[in-house]
Design an enzyme around this catalytic site. Structure first.
Site, PDB file in Angstrom:
ATOM      1  N   LYS A   1      36.486  -0.152  -4.901  1.00 12.51           N
ATOM      2  CA  LYS A   1      36.394   0.765  -3.743  1.00 12.51           C
ATOM      3  C   LYS A   1      37.567   0.515  -2.792  1.00 12.51           C
ATOM      4  O   LYS A   1      38.139   1.460  -2.235  1.00 12.51           O
ATOM      5  CB  LYS A   1      35.063   0.588  -3.004  1.00 12.51           C
TER       6      LYS A   1
ATOM      7  N   THR B   1      32.699   2.086   1.524  1.00 16.67           N
ATOM      8  CA  THR B   1      31.676   1.087   1.832  1.00 16.67           C
ATOM      9  C   THR B   1      32.222  -0.018   2.740  1.00 16.67           C
ATOM     10  O   THR B   1      33.425  -0.299   2.724  1.00 16.67           O
ATOM     11  CB  THR B   1      31.179   0.452   0.507  1.00 16.67           C
ATOM     12  N   ASP B   2      31.318  -0.670   3.461  1.00 20.37           N
ATOM     13  CA  ASP B   2      31.723  -1.830   4.273  1.00 20.37           C
ATOM     14  C   ASP B   2      32.062  -3.037   3.400  1.00 20.37           C
ATOM     15  O   ASP B   2      32.667  -4.006   3.872  1.00 20.37           O
ATOM     16  CB  ASP B   2      30.627  -2.204   5.289  1.00 20.37           C
ATOM     17  N   GLU B   3      31.690  -2.975   2.109  1.00 18.14           N
ATOM     18  CA  GLU B   3      31.898  -4.145   1.237  1.00 18.14           C
ATOM     19  C   GLU B   3      33.372  -4.425   0.998  1.00 18.14           C
ATOM     20  O   GLU B   3      33.728  -5.527   0.561  1.00 18.14           O
ATOM     21  CB  GLU B   3      31.130  -3.965  -0.081  1.00 18.14           C
TER      22      GLU B   3
ATOM     23  N   TYR C   1      32.976  -4.233  -7.882  1.00 19.56           N
ATOM     24  CA  TYR C   1      32.669  -2.972  -7.186  1.00 19.56           C
ATOM     25  C   TYR C   1      33.505  -2.821  -5.923  1.00 19.56           C
ATOM     26  O   TYR C   1      34.208  -1.833  -5.725  1.00 19.56           O
ATOM     27  CB  TYR C   1      31.170  -2.906  -6.842  1.00 19.56           C
TER      28      TYR C   1
HETATM   29  P1  NAD Z   1      25.061   6.642  -6.801  1.00 20.04           P
HETATM   30  O1  NAD Z   1      25.451   5.658  -7.853  1.00 20.04           O
HETATM   31  O2  NAD Z   1      23.630   6.880  -6.514  1.00 20.04           O
HETATM   32  O3  NAD Z   1      25.708   8.068  -7.147  1.00 20.04           O
HETATM   33  C1  NAD Z   1      27.010   8.214  -7.649  1.00 20.04           C
HETATM   34  C2  NAD Z   1      27.129   9.602  -8.254  1.00 20.04           C
HETATM   35  O4  NAD Z   1      28.474   9.762  -8.736  1.00 20.04           O
HETATM   36  C3  NAD Z   1      26.197   9.838  -9.452  1.00 20.04           C
HETATM   37  O5  NAD Z   1      25.584  11.103  -9.333  1.00 20.04           O
HETATM   38  C4  NAD Z   1      27.142   9.795 -10.651  1.00 20.04           C
HETATM   39  O6  NAD Z   1      26.700  10.630 -11.728  1.00 20.04           O
HETATM   40  C5  NAD Z   1      28.431  10.310 -10.041  1.00 20.04           C
HETATM   41  N1  NAD Z   1      29.634   9.854 -10.772  1.00 20.04           N
HETATM   42  C6  NAD Z   1      29.902   8.591 -11.201  1.00 20.04           C
HETATM   43  N2  NAD Z   1      31.090   8.568 -11.816  1.00 20.04           N
HETATM   44  C7  NAD Z   1      31.595   9.835 -11.761  1.00 20.04           C
HETATM   45  C8  NAD Z   1      32.789  10.441 -12.219  1.00 20.04           C
HETATM   46  N3  NAD Z   1      33.729   9.740 -12.873  1.00 20.04           N
HETATM   47  N4  NAD Z   1      32.984  11.763 -11.972  1.00 20.04           N
HETATM   48  C9  NAD Z   1      32.040  12.487 -11.321  1.00 20.04           C
HETATM   49  N5  NAD Z   1      30.877  11.968 -10.888  1.00 20.04           N
HETATM   50  C10 NAD Z   1      30.657  10.651 -11.102  1.00 20.04           C
HETATM   51  O7  NAD Z   1      25.845   6.173  -5.504  1.00 20.04           O
HETATM   52  P2  NAD Z   1      25.474   6.377  -3.956  1.00 20.04           P
HETATM   53  O8  NAD Z   1      24.685   5.210  -3.510  1.00 20.04           O
HETATM   54  O9  NAD Z   1      24.963   7.740  -3.751  1.00 20.04           O
HETATM   55  O10 NAD Z   1      26.932   6.233  -3.315  1.00 20.04           O
HETATM   56  C11 NAD Z   1      27.757   7.381  -3.086  1.00 20.04           C
HETATM   57  C12 NAD Z   1      29.070   6.930  -2.485  1.00 20.04           C
HETATM   58  O11 NAD Z   1      28.810   6.257  -1.251  1.00 20.04           O
HETATM   59  C13 NAD Z   1      29.842   5.941  -3.346  1.00 20.04           C
HETATM   60  O12 NAD Z   1      31.215   6.234  -3.245  1.00 20.04           O
HETATM   61  C14 NAD Z   1      29.538   4.573  -2.733  1.00 20.04           C
HETATM   62  O13 NAD Z   1      30.604   3.677  -2.947  1.00 20.04           O
HETATM   63  C15 NAD Z   1      29.408   4.959  -1.278  1.00 20.04           C
HETATM   64  N6  NAD Z   1      28.526   4.100  -0.455  1.00 20.04           N
HETATM   65  C16 NAD Z   1      27.266   3.796  -0.881  1.00 20.04           C
HETATM   66  C17 NAD Z   1      26.444   3.012  -0.076  1.00 20.04           C
HETATM   67  C18 NAD Z   1      25.027   2.689  -0.471  1.00 20.04           C
HETATM   68  O14 NAD Z   1      24.364   1.910   0.222  1.00 20.04           O
HETATM   69  N7  NAD Z   1      24.482   3.257  -1.541  1.00 20.04           N
HETATM   70  C19 NAD Z   1      26.911   2.533   1.160  1.00 20.04           C
HETATM   71  C20 NAD Z   1      28.225   2.863   1.553  1.00 20.04           C
HETATM   72  C21 NAD Z   1      29.016   3.658   0.737  1.00 20.04           C
HETATM   73  P1  TYD Z   2      21.834  -3.972  -3.371  1.00 19.75           P
HETATM   74  O1  TYD Z   2      20.753  -2.992  -3.050  1.00 19.75           O
HETATM   75  O2  TYD Z   2      22.222  -4.164  -4.811  1.00 19.75           O
HETATM   76  O3  TYD Z   2      23.103  -3.592  -2.475  1.00 19.75           O
HETATM   77  P2  TYD Z   2      24.492  -4.395  -2.220  1.00 19.75           P
HETATM   78  O4  TYD Z   2      24.647  -5.478  -3.213  1.00 19.75           O
HETATM   79  O5  TYD Z   2      25.495  -3.307  -2.413  1.00 19.75           O
HETATM   80  O6  TYD Z   2      24.421  -4.909  -0.808  1.00 19.75           O
HETATM   81  O7  TYD Z   2      21.412  -5.373  -2.809  1.00 19.75           O
HETATM   82  C1  TYD Z   2      21.131  -5.565  -1.436  1.00 19.75           C
HETATM   83  C2  TYD Z   2      20.907  -7.045  -1.222  1.00 19.75           C
HETATM   84  O8  TYD Z   2      19.697  -7.421  -1.907  1.00 19.75           O
HETATM   85  C3  TYD Z   2      22.006  -7.905  -1.812  1.00 19.75           C
HETATM   86  O9  TYD Z   2      22.212  -9.027  -0.936  1.00 19.75           O
HETATM   87  C4  TYD Z   2      21.458  -8.366  -3.131  1.00 19.75           C
HETATM   88  C5  TYD Z   2      19.959  -8.458  -2.864  1.00 19.75           C
HETATM   89  N1  TYD Z   2      19.079  -8.197  -4.034  1.00 19.75           N
HETATM   90  C6  TYD Z   2      18.059  -9.108  -4.350  1.00 19.75           C
HETATM   91  O10 TYD Z   2      17.865 -10.128  -3.663  1.00 19.75           O
HETATM   92  N2  TYD Z   2      17.262  -8.821  -5.433  1.00 19.75           N
HETATM   93  C7  TYD Z   2      17.443  -7.729  -6.223  1.00 19.75           C
HETATM   94  O11 TYD Z   2      16.706  -7.552  -7.219  1.00 19.75           O
HETATM   95  C8  TYD Z   2      18.486  -6.801  -5.873  1.00 19.75           C
HETATM   96  C9  TYD Z   2      18.727  -5.562  -6.685  1.00 19.75           C
HETATM   97  C10 TYD Z   2      19.274  -7.086  -4.765  1.00 19.75           C
END
Ligand code: NAD
Ligand code: TYD
Length: 355
Positions: free
Chosen positions: A163, A133-135, A159
């Site tokens: 990561k 992630t960019d975070e 988080y």
């Molecule tokens: P998500 O929470 O929707 O899915 C995570 C999946 O991993 C779930 O299916 C969960 O059951 C599985 N999981 C959790 N712990 C596990 C373990 N110990 N062993 C096996 N499986 C396990 O997350 P997502 O949004 O699909 O993100 C996927 C990846 O992309 C993550 O690594 C996250 O850090 C990264 N990412 C997410 C975003 C975003 O905006 N959602 C952006 C950049 C990077």
């Molecule tokens: P989120 O979807 O949780 O992603 P991330 O924290 O990983 O960026 O949140 C996106 C942005 O929206 C973040 O700045 C937090 C804000 N947010 C709200 O303002 N209200 C909400 O109920 C949630 C879940 C997030």
């Protein structure tokens, strides 16, 4: 040929597997623990498809992972598995350390043992792609340049710290053991199968349910948003052409304050599914207490992946958010299914009874 994808019952992983099998005959072994965020309904379209093999397991379960690697002999392992929700990491960081740090470490060790025993040319062709992630880069001021791959890691939440730790482990396993790794750092994704506790799906589902749309603090926190299928295409590109040991930032060139995202969704819903009373969904916007340690701004400089590998996002925010809102309107059954007991408990804990 086979690839092993971890966490592919989650939001991005399930989109990745569906997209992968739409354009490849290569089998996907999907290893997922099925936490609250894992949902096999996301993969219903693949039911009966022999090219999708699902195994419920933890990435930290070395015996099972080693067994799977030995049985299926994948040419690549793609690690999506993680605890991924910042707010949950604030309430309970331990799961994030367990999966994102210890789990990634154990996965790396299982993969290293498998890779070291491979013969050429399989050994040379093998890849471990880590999805991050960019975070990890922390928070930007309003005039700071967007995150480049050379930025120092300054993670602020449990988080992002977990990561960042996993990214460091992946880097070290390349530097020390020569494991052929690739890492991607992507901005906020949105699209189908996004768990409805994250901002965009939460706003869509709360709007339709007549509930408040919670905005943390002043709503002026900025994120870069990328449609999920663009993230998936970027990962395929890095897997195919990325240079070993390199990291690639992935972004949508679309920075927006949260309040603007919410207003856009309300405007779309006002057209696609007008409220019975004729008022705008924006009337449901409700400012709530800010997230502790809330990062103010994320922005991605995605020039490296474009220059080196020729990748750019295909969707604009306008096209992607329209598709996403329509998907949630068309998939109310999926929403009802994920809004299980565990989900309701989370909503009560985070937003209180009134929400
Ligand atoms: P998500 O929470 O929707 O899915 C995570 C999946 O991993 C779930 O299916 C969960 O059951 C599985 N999981 C959790 N712990 C596990 C373990 N110990 N062993 C096996 N499986 C396990 O997350 P997502 O949004 O699909 O993100 C996927 C990846 O992309 C993550 O690594 C996250 O850090 C990264 N990412 C997410 C975003 C975003 O905006 N959602 C952006 C950049 C990077
Ligand atoms: P989120 O979807 O949780 O992603 P991330 O924290 O990983 O960026 O949140 C996106 C942005 O929206 C973040 O700045 C937090 C804000 N947010 C709200 O303002 N209200 C909400 O109920 C949630 C879940 C997030």
């Amino acid at each position: 040929m086979t690839i092993l994808v971890t966490g592919a019952a989650g939001f991005i992983g399930s989109n990745f597997v569906i997209d992968w099998l739409a354009q490849s005959n290569e089998t996907v072994v999907n290893l997922d623990k099925l936490t609250y965020a894992g949902n096999l309904h996301n993969l219903a379209a693949l039911e009966g498809n022999p090219a999708h093999v699902f195994v419920q397991a933890d990435i930290g379960d070395s015996a099972t992972v080693s067994q799977l690697l030995s049985t299926h002999q994948p040419r690549a392992v793609l690690n999506f598995a993680a605890e991924s929700h910042v707010d949950r990491s604030i309430h309970g960081p331990e799961d994030f350390i367990q999966t994102n740090v210890l789990g990634t470490f154990r996965l790396l060790e299982s993969v290293r043992a498998y890779w070291q025993a491979l013969a050429e040319p399989e050994k040379g062709a093998f890849r471990f792609l880590h999805v991050s992630t960019d975070e990890v880069y922390g928070s930007l001021g309003p005039n700071d340049a967007p995150f480049a791959e050379t930025n120092a890691f300054e993670p602020n939440s449990p988080y992002s710290a977990s990561k960042a730790a996993s990214d460091h482990l992946v880097r070290a396993w390349h530097h020390t053991y020569g494991l052929p790794v690739l890492t991607t750092n992507c901005s906020n994704n949105y699209g189908p199968f996004h768990f409805p506790e994250k901002l965009i799906p939460l706003v869509i589902t709360n709007a339709l349910a007549g509930k408040p749309l919670p905005i943390y603090g002043d709503g002026m926190q900025i994120r870069d948003w990328l449609y999920v299928s663009d993230h998936c295409s970027a990962i395929r590109t890095v897997l195919a052409q990325g240079q070993l040991g390199e990291t690639y930032n992935i972004g949508g060139w679309n920075e927006q304050p949260n309040i603007e995202i919410v207003r856009t969704i309300c405007t779309l819903l006002d057209t696609l599914r007008p409220r019975a009373d004729g008022r705008s969904y924006a009337s449901q916007i409700s400012y709530v207490t800010d997230r502790p340690g809330h990062d103010r701004r994320y922005a991605i400089d995605a020039q490296k992946i474009e220059r080196a590998l020729g990748w750019r996002p295909a969707e604009t925010f306008e096209s992607g958010i329209r598709k996403t809102v329509q998907w949630y309107l068309d998939n109310q059954d999926w929403v009802a299914q994920v809004q299980s007991g565990a989900y309701r408990e989370w909503v009560t804990q985070q937003y209180g009874q009134a929400s």
